[in-house]
Design a protein around this motif. Sequence first.
Motif, PDB file in Angstrom:
ATOM      1  N   UNK A 164       0.825  -1.196   0.000  1.00  0.00           N
ATOM      2  CA  UNK A 164       0.000   0.000   0.000  1.00  0.00           C
ATOM      3  C   UNK A 164       0.868   1.258   0.000  1.00  0.00           C
ATOM      4  N   UNK A 165       1.935   1.214   0.769  1.00  0.00           N
ATOM      5  CA  UNK A 165       2.833   2.357   0.853  1.00  0.00           C
ATOM      6  C   UNK A 165       3.465   2.663  -0.504  1.00  0.00           C
ATOM      7  N   UNK A 166       3.803   1.627  -1.261  1.00  0.00           N
ATOM      8  CA  UNK A 166       4.393   1.827  -2.583  1.00  0.00           C
ATOM      9  C   UNK A 166       3.407   2.506  -3.526  1.00  0.00           C
ATOM     10  N   UNK A 167       2.163   2.146  -3.443  1.00  0.00           N
ATOM     11  CA  UNK A 167       1.139   2.757  -4.296  1.00  0.00           C
ATOM     12  C   UNK A 167       0.975   4.239  -3.980  1.00  0.00           C
ATOM     13  N   UNK A 168       0.968   4.556  -2.701  1.00  0.00           N
ATOM     14  CA  UNK A 168       0.850   5.955  -2.293  1.00  0.00           C
ATOM     15  C   UNK A 168       2.066   6.743  -2.757  1.00  0.00           C
ATOM     16  N   UNK A 169       3.257   6.175  -2.581  1.00  0.00           N
ATOM     17  CA  UNK A 169       4.469   6.855  -3.025  1.00  0.00           C
ATOM     18  C   UNK A 169       4.464   7.076  -4.537  1.00  0.00           C
ATOM     19  N   UNK A 170       4.028   6.088  -5.288  1.00  0.00           N
ATOM     20  CA  UNK A 170       3.978   6.208  -6.736  1.00  0.00           C
ATOM     21  C   UNK A 170       3.015   7.328  -7.147  1.00  0.00           C
ATOM     22  N   UNK A 171       1.845   7.360  -6.539  1.00  0.00           N
ATOM     23  CA  UNK A 171       0.864   8.393  -6.856  1.00  0.00           C
ATOM     24  C   UNK A 171       1.391   9.777  -6.495  1.00  0.00           C
ATOM     25  N   UNK A 172       2.033   9.893  -5.349  1.00  0.00           N
ATOM     26  CA  UNK A 172       2.590  11.187  -4.938  1.00  0.00           C
ATOM     27  C   UNK A 172       3.687  11.651  -5.885  1.00  0.00           C
ATOM     28  N   UNK A 173       4.544  10.726  -6.326  1.00  0.00           N
ATOM     29  CA  UNK A 173       5.591  11.086  -7.275  1.00  0.00           C
ATOM     30  C   UNK A 173       5.001  11.570  -8.596  1.00  0.00           C
ATOM     31  N   UNK A 174       3.951  10.904  -9.067  1.00  0.00           N
ATOM     32  CA  UNK A 174       3.312  11.310 -10.318  1.00  0.00           C
ATOM     33  C   UNK A 174       2.706  12.705 -10.199  1.00  0.00           C
ATOM     34  N   UNK A 175       2.035  12.952  -9.091  1.00  0.00           N
ATOM     35  CA  UNK A 175       1.413  14.257  -8.870  1.00  0.00           C
ATOM     36  C   UNK A 175       2.472  15.344  -8.741  1.00  0.00           C
TER      37      UNK A 175
END
Length: 66
Positions: free
Chosen positions: A1-12
């Motif tokens: 779950x943490x990886x998904x959040x990090x990926x989304x934050x990096x994209x944004x």
Amino acid sequence: MNQMINMAMRMIMRRLINMGINKGIDVAANRGQRGKDLTPEQRQKSGETSKRAKQAVRMSRRIGRF
């Protein structure tokens, strides 16, 4: 779950940073004046200047990858 959040934050963040860089280039090319205050000649020149600056930013990003 943490990886998904990090990926989304990096994209944004990447998108926001690019928008900020582009906006800064546009403001610098217009020398701080509003678009409606520019003459057609100044508007064309600022468009060319911002296009070249954005191109240089893209080139520097590509070079920085190596």
